[in-house]
Scaffold this active site. Sequence first.
Site, PDB file in Angstrom:
ATOM      1  N   GLU A  16       0.807  -1.232   0.000  1.00 13.09           N
ATOM      2  CA  GLU A  16       0.000   0.000   0.000  1.00 13.09           C
ATOM      3  C   GLU A  16       0.835   1.275   0.000  1.00 13.09           C
ATOM      4  OE1 GLU A  16      -4.000  -1.502   2.241  1.00 13.09           O
ATOM      5  OE2 GLU A  16      -2.301  -1.011   3.522  1.00 13.09           O
TER       6      GLU A  16
HETATM    7  C1  NGO Z   1      -3.941  -4.791   4.780  1.00 13.67           C
HETATM    8  C2  NGO Z   1      -3.040  -3.622   5.099  1.00 13.67           C
HETATM    9  C3  NGO Z   1      -2.867  -3.427   6.592  1.00 13.67           C
HETATM   10  C4  NGO Z   1      -4.195  -3.510   7.320  1.00 13.67           C
HETATM   11  C5  NGO Z   1      -4.848  -4.851   6.994  1.00 13.67           C
HETATM   12  C6  NGO Z   1      -6.181  -5.006   7.693  1.00 13.67           C
HETATM   13  C7  NGO Z   1      -1.813  -5.356   4.363  1.00 13.67           C
HETATM   14  C8  NGO Z   1      -0.676  -6.166   3.927  1.00 13.67           C
HETATM   15  N1  NGO Z   1      -1.800  -4.030   4.476  1.00 13.67           N
HETATM   16  O1  NGO Z   1      -2.991  -5.873   4.731  1.00 13.67           O
HETATM   17  O2  NGO Z   1      -2.268  -2.168   6.824  1.00 13.67           O
HETATM   18  O3  NGO Z   1      -3.972  -3.442   8.712  1.00 13.67           O
HETATM   19  O4  NGO Z   1      -5.034  -5.003   5.612  1.00 13.67           O
HETATM   20  O5  NGO Z   1      -6.825  -6.203   7.406  1.00 13.67           O
END
Ligand code: NGO
Length: 535
Positions: A341
């Site tokens: 992200e």
């Molecule tokens: C995503 C995000 C995290 C969140 C999570 C919540 C990843 C790899 N990045 O997973 O920052 O906490 O979802 O389910």
Amino acid sequence: MRRHHSTTPRLTRVLGSLLLVAAAGAFSVGAAPAPRAAEPAPLDRVVPAPASVEPGGAPYRITAATRVRVDGAAGFSVRRVAAYLAGILRPSTGYRLPLTEQGEGGIRLRLAKGSFGPEGYRLNSAPDGVTITASAPAGLFHGVQTLRQLLPAAVERGTVQPGPWTVAGGTIEDHPRYAYRGAMLDVSRHFFTVGQVKRYIDQLALYKINELHLHLSDDQGWRIAVDSWPRLASYGGSTEVGGGAGGHYTKADYREIVRYAATRYVELVPEIDMPGHTNAALASYARLNCDGTAPPLYTGTQVGFSSLCVNKPVTYDFVDDVIRELAALTPGRYLHIGGDEAHSTSHADYVTFMDRVQPLVAKYGKTVIGWHQLTGATPAKGALAQYWGLDGTGAAEKEQVAAAARNGTGLVLSPADRVYLDMKYTKDTPLGLSWAGLVEVKRSYDWDPGTYLPGAPASAVRGVEAPLWSETLTRSSDIEYMAFPRLPGVAELGWSPAATHGWDAYKVRLAAQGPRWDALGITYYRSPQVPWPTG
Ligand code: NGO
């Protein structure tokens, strides 16, 4: 598989158990709770399912005379596993269970050359004893976990119980399907203490999980002391989601987690998430920001708004220092650099950043793991990518990961709509998130890591990991409620041969774990999909 049924007359068993209770001295016979059914648990009622189970012969019974035996030549690690086993059995049986190098029978732990592999074992149970054989202490430790499950659930209690302590006869030969069987705990969104992490490690060990990935940094908190950048922990760790006090691990704290995990044959995988998910670091040091201005600390739950400054030289001094200090705390092989992200980092900057940071991990002797977005850059040789997409993730994204896998990148599978332990079970689950969907117990179990990602060679799959993100979790009982009963299913996907896989048999084995969790004080979700024992 043959199944053995004991021919021992029930009355003799019951009388025997009453005598044993009296011998243990904790109950008067009249006040003793009714002894449990004298039939031992079937030899195959184990999670994760063993590779092979051959029931047969009369059972073994632990009595006041039982000893825990190791060979005279046994080293420290074997003796430590033996002491750990005795430490589990003594409170509930009330027996002394001395460790000994002498005599015959009893519960014997022995190392021997054989084709067990680094984590496999053989467990043989017969009237004259239970023997666990392995070629390394980790195998003995996993064999001990199996032995626990073959005993009545009450063995897990902390006070003397009536028994009888019977183990079905036969032989189990067992070894893991995958070398990497992980769980992840997010200690950034909410901080969890050393004691809480140890408690979770003990729970992971029950199901032969051997990797604990700690998500040590994110926008909301930096949780590990770094001497060369002390404000990361002292300021960047001073809050958490919702504005609580947060916290961080000192280096001594972290070493204690590593040491404790090693006694449970669990390897720590520390993660510093970069270049996104870095608000806590950016808030701690103004000079890490492109505009030289530190943002405020963040206690919300949005993602994707922060980025390290890819074109500033100081960024790489910072990353080098952090990786150097973290690698020095890490006897394990891996260092996780996040990479998910990075919505506030351009693609070109992301590639530049990963090209510069991955060699730093190698420089300090560690192997890179990254979230699967790393495959959008150039994964370093030997790197592992952790896939966290969904069944419905677009074909192009899956193909990017599969292509990397064909090119030598190893895969750890954490599909979010299967094994994210922070997903709600149903719409009524009081904790957790639902962005990836609702994930009941069957859904989290019923998939095959070997064939999950189209186009990825089965040989690229190193294993599975169940992440637990903590936006909504603050207590150990919250962790447990989300992890149980899904975590044992992920452990089984990682450990057991594909041929043992099947929900209908699994749910019965899983149901038998419920009384164990009750005995251990583990909170869990009583999913209506699982036929829990009643009464
Ligand atoms: C995503 C995000 C995290 C969140 C999570 C919540 C990843 C790899 N990045 O997973 O920052 O906490 O979802 O389910």
